[in-house]
Design a protein around this motif. Structure first.
Motif, PDB file in Angstrom:
ATOM      1  N   GLY A 122      -0.750  -4.592   4.220  1.00  0.00           N
ATOM      2  CA  GLY A 122       0.327  -4.145   5.087  1.00  0.00           C
ATOM      3  C   GLY A 122      -0.174  -3.549   6.377  1.00  0.00           C
ATOM      4  O   GLY A 122       0.304  -3.898   7.467  1.00  0.00           O
ATOM      5  N   GLU A 123      -1.144  -2.660   6.289  1.00  0.00           N
ATOM      6  CA  GLU A 123      -1.649  -1.999   7.496  1.00  0.00           C
ATOM      7  C   GLU A 123      -2.353  -2.979   8.420  1.00  0.00           C
ATOM      8  O   GLU A 123      -2.201  -2.923   9.643  1.00  0.00           O
ATOM      9  CB  GLU A 123      -2.603  -0.867   7.094  1.00  0.00           C
ATOM     10  N   MET A 124      -3.116  -3.910   7.833  1.00  0.00           N
ATOM     11  CA  MET A 124      -3.904  -4.815   8.659  1.00  0.00           C
ATOM     12  C   MET A 124      -3.092  -6.004   9.159  1.00  0.00           C
ATOM     13  O   MET A 124      -3.344  -6.517  10.254  1.00  0.00           O
ATOM     14  CB  MET A 124      -5.128  -5.291   7.884  1.00  0.00           C
TER      15      MET A 124
ATOM     16  N   VAL B 214       5.770  -4.709   1.692  1.00  0.00           N
ATOM     17  CA  VAL B 214       4.839  -3.836   0.970  1.00  0.00           C
ATOM     18  C   VAL B 214       5.605  -2.856   0.096  1.00  0.00           C
ATOM     19  O   VAL B 214       5.229  -2.583  -1.056  1.00  0.00           O
ATOM     20  CB  VAL B 214       3.931  -3.080   1.953  1.00  0.00           C
ATOM     21  N   GLY B 215       6.709  -2.341   0.622  1.00  0.00           N
ATOM     22  CA  GLY B 215       7.507  -1.390  -0.141  1.00  0.00           C
ATOM     23  C   GLY B 215       8.184  -1.996  -1.355  1.00  0.00           C
ATOM     24  O   GLY B 215       8.582  -1.275  -2.276  1.00  0.00           O
ATOM     25  N   SER B 216       8.319  -3.334  -1.357  1.00  0.00           N
ATOM     26  CA  SER B 216       8.970  -3.993  -2.497  1.00  0.00           C
ATOM     27  C   SER B 216       7.990  -4.323  -3.616  1.00  0.00           C
ATOM     28  O   SER B 216       8.407  -4.807  -4.668  1.00  0.00           O
ATOM     29  CB  SER B 216       9.650  -5.289  -2.029  1.00  0.00           C
ATOM     30  N   ILE B 217       6.704  -4.074  -3.402  1.00  0.00           N
ATOM     31  CA  ILE B 217       5.691  -4.430  -4.394  1.00  0.00           C
ATOM     32  C   ILE B 217       5.982  -3.752  -5.738  1.00  0.00           C
ATOM     33  O   ILE B 217       5.889  -4.361  -6.798  1.00  0.00           O
ATOM     34  CB  ILE B 217       4.284  -4.039  -3.907  1.00  0.00           C
TER      35      ILE B 217
ATOM     36  N   THR C 231      -0.522   3.232   6.034  1.00  0.00           N
ATOM     37  CA  THR C 231      -0.206   3.379   4.623  1.00  0.00           C
ATOM     38  C   THR C 231      -0.600   4.777   4.154  1.00  0.00           C
ATOM     39  O   THR C 231      -1.663   5.284   4.526  1.00  0.00           O
ATOM     40  CB  THR C 231      -0.937   2.326   3.774  1.00  0.00           C
ATOM     41  N   TRP C 232       0.255   5.368   3.358  1.00  0.00           N
ATOM     42  CA  TRP C 232      -0.018   6.722   2.864  1.00  0.00           C
ATOM     43  C   TRP C 232      -1.066   6.700   1.757  1.00  0.00           C
ATOM     44  O   TRP C 232      -1.557   7.753   1.341  1.00  0.00           O
ATOM     45  CB  TRP C 232       1.274   7.349   2.337  1.00  0.00           C
TER      46      TRP C 232
ATOM     47  N   ALA D 106      -6.349   4.124  -2.462  1.00  0.00           N
ATOM     48  CA  ALA D 106      -5.935   2.833  -3.014  1.00  0.00           C
ATOM     49  C   ALA D 106      -6.947   1.739  -2.678  1.00  0.00           C
ATOM     50  O   ALA D 106      -7.263   0.894  -3.524  1.00  0.00           O
ATOM     51  CB  ALA D 106      -4.556   2.460  -2.479  1.00  0.00           C
ATOM     52  N   ALA D 107      -7.466   1.741  -1.457  1.00  0.00           N
ATOM     53  CA  ALA D 107      -8.436   0.717  -1.062  1.00  0.00           C
ATOM     54  C   ALA D 107      -9.702   0.797  -1.912  1.00  0.00           C
ATOM     55  O   ALA D 107     -10.233  -0.223  -2.367  1.00  0.00           O
ATOM     56  CB  ALA D 107      -8.778   0.869   0.423  1.00  0.00           C
ATOM     57  N   TRP D 108     -10.182   2.004  -2.157  1.00  0.00           N
ATOM     58  CA  TRP D 108     -11.379   2.171  -2.991  1.00  0.00           C
ATOM     59  C   TRP D 108     -11.075   1.815  -4.456  1.00  0.00           C
ATOM     60  O   TRP D 108     -11.942   1.249  -5.151  1.00  0.00           O
ATOM     61  CB  TRP D 108     -11.901   3.603  -2.889  1.00  0.00           C
TER      62      TRP D 108
END
Length: 535
Positions: free
Chosen positions: A89-91, A259-262, A430-431, A436-438
């Protein structure tokens, strides 16, 4: 040659009289057209991964791992794709490029990794087309076995081709309809399975959590590990939202919605869906997909054994639509991935071009022809056997892709900070960063090791070289391509983040794109949501 120079693409900026950046189309820098709206992206994100992996693959997972094994497998895979989706989402808002994560990998990690990822993912889309086509044969065998397998594959191969060679808006509308059907039916599945388990079906047999109590794990810890490739395969495709962003009118507004619907998809489709299977179907049922019986979906078996025959037929029809939809999405994604590779100079230059309606013909032709051709492997082998081969290959490609997405996000943020820019300048944040990425990166690396263990010591079998390479050849191929690219590109192993051009390939948004008009009251909110879906 210098890696960073090779990968940068030109970007121009135009300012309005007020000084706002108003560039609309310089983010993609391709011949794709920005003609898809929010509802297309949202529904593709909701339904792109709902196919054979969930409806049919749940049968093999239930047999191998048991009720607790399949549920925990989807829980872990769900947490991973949730993490990956926030990185996307961010990228995708910042860099909405034709092949998305392939080009992000080249920009922030290294061109060798981008080449390996791009071709691996392109081939995984071809494999998915083949897998979904052979899945259609399995679904249709519920009604008749008189039609030759090759005939069914040929017919629906041409259907997938027809969906993809139409205008991009036609593809978008087809996927919106298919995803709406999938999304709506899951509510019926959840309610009806609860009724069946409680004894409210015509057979009046109360099942409850009988199978959980008797045998939560059918083959112990190794059985649980064995379901993970199928769970990963089932959720693969969610990352396609990053590819669709290149053809969105306004990714800044559309992508956060997707992204929010995931969490909706994760909770409804996978977690609740798999739970419904475990409370209605025995893991030892011989008719489960991969068993010795009819090779049916566990959802179909649940309705049939509850004496609700019409629901079994409707369920099978829904599965048919889902599988066909996932196959067509793979054709779309494969063509865009090859287009992005061509933009990086890693594929023939013809693949970089699209016609005036935004169709990349070269990529479409190669993806659809190879994907359809691989499907004919099903003619001489059982559907479950081919599914096992393809799902293992695809899950490894998917783990590599998800890992690169998370790593690209981490390195993008580091480059952003290293070059003195503030996170507040990002179009959307993204909050969940950086946790989350790690989390996603850690589990991708660990599960690649787990799949090595399962390929070497398969469930219910002895170590065998042929089995190992059949299940783990994806990793071998990725390493060979990566090391070959390293020899060709030379240079450092990592892109120097201090020298990355953060504005190359970036999409700039005007103040109008960034603003969100105030919404007051329930009626106004509903109106705003409806307008957003109709964009």
């Amino acid at each position: 040659m210098e890696d960073s120079k090779r990968l940068e693409t030109p970007s121009t900026q135009v300012r309005s009289e007020s000084g706002d950046l108003v560039v609309g189309d310089h983010g993609a820098d391709s011949e794709l057209r920005r003609i898809l709206g929010t509802r297309h992206l949202t529904m593709i994100a909701l339904g792109s991964s709902i196919g054979m992996g969930l409806w049919l693959g749940s049968g093999t997972s239930l047999t191998s791992g048991g009720p607790a094994g399949i549920f925990l497998g989807y829980l872990l895979a769900g947490s991973m794709i949730w993490s990956v989706s926030h990185s996307i989402g961010e990228m995708a808002i910042m860099y909405p490029l034709p092949s998305a994560f392939v080009q992000w990998t080249g920009k922030f990690i290294c061109p060798s990794a981008a080449l390996a990822l791009g071709w691996a993912y392109w081939f995984s889309y071809c494999i998915t087309i083949a897998n979904e086509l052979q899945g259609l044969v399995t679904v249709l065998s519920f009604w008749t076995t008189k039609v030759p397998t090759a005939a069914w594959i040929t017919v629906f191969w041409f259907v997938i081709i027809a969906i993809n060679i139409g205008a991009v808006t036609v593809f978008g509308e087809v996927e919106v309809i298919a995803s709406t059907i999938k999304f709506g039916w899951i509510f019926v599945v959840i309610i009806s399975c609860i009724v069946i388990s409680a004894g409210g079906a015509p057979n009046h047999e109360a099942i409850g959590f009988r199978y959980w109590n008797s045998e939560p794990f059918t083959h112990g810890f190794k059985g649980f590990l064995s379901v993970l490739p199928t769970c990963i395969f089932a959720m693969s495709g969610s990352e396609n939202a990053g590819l669709v962003a290149a053809e969105m009118r306004n990714p800044r507004r559309s992508v956060p919605t997707a992204v929010g619907s995931i969490w909706i998809r994760l909770s409804l489709f996978y977690l609740l869906g798999s739970l419904m299977v475990t409370i209605c179907v025995s893991p030892h049922n011989p008719n489960l997909f991969g068993g010795s019986g009819t090779n049916a979906s566990p959802f179909v078996i649940a309705y049939r054994e509850a004496d609700i025959e019409p629901m079994a037929h409707i369920m099978n029809a829904i599965i048919f639509i889902s599988v066909l939809s996932t196959g067509s999405i793979s054709g779309y994604a494969g063509a865009r991935t090859s287009m992005g590779l061509a933009h990086l100079g890693m594929a023939p230059k013809q693949f970089a071009h699209a016609d005036k309606t935004g169709r990349p013909w070269w990529g479409l032709a190669c993806t659809l022809i190879i994907g359809g051709g691989l499907a004919y492997l099903n003619v001489d082998h059982s559907g479950a056997q081919v599914f096992g081969w393809f799902s293992n290959l695809t899950s490894l490609f998917t783990l590599f892709g998800w890992g690169m997405i998370c790593l690209s996000h981490i390195r993008f943020r580091r480059a952003w900070k290293l070059q003195g820019r503030s996170a507040a300048e990002l179009p959307w944040r993204t909050w969940t960063y950086p946790y989350a990425a790690w989390w996603g990166l850690f589990w991708c690396c660990l599960l690649i090791i787990v799949e090595f263990y399962l390929a070497l010591w398969p469930l219910g079998g002895d170590p065998d070289a042929q089995t190992f390479f059949a299940n783990y050849v994806s990793v071998v191929a990725i390493l060979v391509v990566y090391l070959g690219a390293r020899i060709y590109y030379r240079g450092p192993w990592w892109v120097d983040l201090a020298t990355v051009n953060l504005d190359a390939g970036r999409r700039f948004y005007s103040s109008v794109d960034m603003e969100k008009p105030p919404v007051h009251g329930g009626v106004a909110k509903a109106k705003r949501a409806l307008e957003s879906l109709m964009e």
